[in-house]
Design a protein around this motif. Structure first.
Motif, PDB file in Angstrom:
ATOM      1  N   UNK A 199     -13.586   3.858 -13.859  1.00 28.26           N
ATOM      2  CA  UNK A 199     -12.743   3.736 -15.204  1.00 28.26           C
ATOM      3  C   UNK A 199     -11.565   2.986 -14.992  1.00 28.26           C
ATOM      4  N   UNK A 200     -11.410   1.706 -15.402  1.00 22.05           N
ATOM      5  CA  UNK A 200      -9.935   1.194 -15.060  1.00 22.05           C
ATOM      6  C   UNK A 200      -9.379   0.544 -16.396  1.00 22.05           C
ATOM      7  N   UNK A 201      -8.193   0.415 -16.546  1.00 15.19           N
ATOM      8  CA  UNK A 201      -7.510  -0.029 -17.538  1.00 15.19           C
ATOM      9  C   UNK A 201      -6.598  -1.014 -17.278  1.00 15.19           C
ATOM     10  N   UNK A 202      -6.273  -2.131 -18.090  1.00 17.49           N
ATOM     11  CA  UNK A 202      -5.271  -3.128 -17.930  1.00 17.49           C
ATOM     12  C   UNK A 202      -3.995  -2.796 -17.482  1.00 17.49           C
ATOM     13  N   UNK A 203      -3.698  -1.595 -18.047  1.00 18.64           N
ATOM     14  CA  UNK A 203      -2.008  -0.876 -17.837  1.00 18.64           C
ATOM     15  C   UNK A 203      -2.174  -0.580 -16.420  1.00 18.64           C
ATOM     16  N   UNK A 204      -3.258  -0.343 -15.745  1.00 19.33           N
ATOM     17  CA  UNK A 204      -3.234  -0.110 -14.108  1.00 19.33           C
ATOM     18  C   UNK A 204      -3.283  -1.114 -13.321  1.00 19.33           C
ATOM     19  N   UNK A 205      -3.367  -2.165 -13.818  1.00 22.39           N
ATOM     20  CA  UNK A 205      -3.603  -3.335 -12.910  1.00 22.39           C
ATOM     21  C   UNK A 205      -2.153  -3.927 -12.183  1.00 22.39           C
ATOM     22  N   UNK A 206      -1.952  -3.989 -11.105  1.00 22.62           N
ATOM     23  CA  UNK A 206      -0.659  -4.584 -10.865  1.00 22.62           C
ATOM     24  C   UNK A 206      -0.658  -6.103 -10.704  1.00 22.62           C
ATOM     25  N   UNK A 207      -0.098  -6.658 -11.605  1.00 20.50           N
ATOM     26  CA  UNK A 207      -0.054  -7.946 -11.677  1.00 20.50           C
ATOM     27  C   UNK A 207       1.154  -8.500 -10.594  1.00 20.50           C
ATOM     28  N   UNK A 208       1.810  -7.793 -10.300  1.00 20.37           N
ATOM     29  CA  UNK A 208       3.032  -8.211  -8.984  1.00 20.37           C
ATOM     30  C   UNK A 208       2.231  -8.616  -7.801  1.00 20.37           C
ATOM     31  N   UNK A 209       1.019  -7.816  -7.654  1.00 16.73           N
ATOM     32  CA  UNK A 209       0.454  -8.122  -6.249  1.00 16.73           C
ATOM     33  C   UNK A 209      -0.588  -9.443  -6.453  1.00 16.73           C
ATOM     34  N   UNK A 210      -0.589  -9.859  -7.617  1.00 15.27           N
ATOM     35  CA  UNK A 210      -1.249 -11.113  -7.813  1.00 15.27           C
ATOM     36  C   UNK A 210      -0.806 -11.946  -8.499  1.00 15.27           C
ATOM     37  N   UNK A 211       0.389 -12.539  -7.937  1.00 14.29           N
ATOM     38  CA  UNK A 211       1.303 -13.708  -8.406  1.00 14.29           C
ATOM     39  C   UNK A 211       0.846 -14.946  -9.257  1.00 14.29           C
ATOM     40  N   UNK A 220     -12.508 -11.030  -1.769  1.00 13.42           N
ATOM     41  CA  UNK A 220     -12.490  -9.706  -2.033  1.00 13.42           C
ATOM     42  C   UNK A 220     -10.975  -9.089  -2.116  1.00 13.42           C
ATOM     43  N   UNK A 221     -11.139  -7.802  -2.816  1.00  5.13           N
ATOM     44  CA  UNK A 221      -9.627  -7.028  -2.906  1.00  5.13           C
ATOM     45  C   UNK A 221      -8.653  -7.817  -3.747  1.00  5.13           C
ATOM     46  N   UNK A 222      -8.804  -8.441  -4.747  1.00  6.92           N
ATOM     47  CA  UNK A 222      -8.011  -9.133  -5.390  1.00  6.92           C
ATOM     48  C   UNK A 222      -7.941  -8.784  -6.982  1.00  6.92           C
ATOM     49  N   UNK A 223      -8.764  -7.659  -7.221  1.00  9.77           N
ATOM     50  CA  UNK A 223      -8.809  -7.022  -8.623  1.00  9.77           C
ATOM     51  C   UNK A 223      -9.859  -7.701  -9.638  1.00  9.77           C
ATOM     52  N   UNK A 224     -10.692  -8.321  -9.090  1.00  7.36           N
ATOM     53  CA  UNK A 224     -11.630  -8.713  -9.957  1.00  7.36           C
ATOM     54  C   UNK A 224     -12.507  -7.743 -10.701  1.00  7.36           C
ATOM     55  N   UNK A 225     -12.923  -7.046  -9.808  1.00  9.52           N
ATOM     56  CA  UNK A 225     -13.710  -5.900 -10.388  1.00  9.52           C
ATOM     57  C   UNK A 225     -12.841  -4.886 -11.617  1.00  9.52           C
TER      58      UNK A 225
END
Length: 141
Positions: free
Chosen positions: A71-83, A111-116
């Motif tokens: 389970x993932x939500x957009x609010x939990x995504x760290x946009x700062x980690x992917x400028x 890998x590891x950039x948050x695609x999933x």
């Protein structure tokens, strides 16, 4: 009108498959009485609770069918980690207009950039939009 005992009312709600109202009957009626609702307001209150339960169940079932890995939500995504990622574009995708236009969303990157994470979050948003539109009987087009 004749007096209706609790068991009879529960049986009628069960027959109509109004399980949310049935399961919370005393609590809902107490809340309606405390709030001094009119009969019309109380009926709307009860029906709103039933609709909310059914929508929750539809969302839950669709999530199980989709077999998301977590389970993932957009609010939990760290946009700062992917400028390099455009947050406005992702928020636009969350409106799910791309579904109405029969478009496809594809995330590319190492890998590891948050695609999933993003794919699952957008999938869950799509389910919520579909359930909401089905409840209001609004076509996608």
């Amino acid at each position: 009108m004749t007096a209706v005992d609790h068991e009879m009312l529960v049986a009628m709600l069960d027959r109509l498959k109004l399980t949310a109202i049935r399961d919370q009957l005393d609590t809902l009626l107490d809340e309606a009485a405390r709030s001094q609702m009119t009969l019309r307001e109380a009926l709307a209150f009860l029906v709103t609770r039933e609709i909310a339960r059914r929508d929750e169940r539809r969302i839950s079932m669709a999530g199980k069918i989709a077999q998301f890995p977590f389970v993932r939500e957009l609010d939990g995504f760290d946009f700062d980690a992917q400028p390099s990622l455009d947050q406005r574009q992702i928020r636009e995708l969350a409106t799910c207009r791309w579904i109405a236009h029969a478009d496809t969303v594809l995330f590319l990157g190492p890998p590891g950039t948050g695609k999933t994470h993003l794919a699952v979050a957008l999938g869950r948003e799509a389910i919520r939009h579909i359930v909401d539109r089905a409840g209001r009987e609004i076509p996608w087009t």
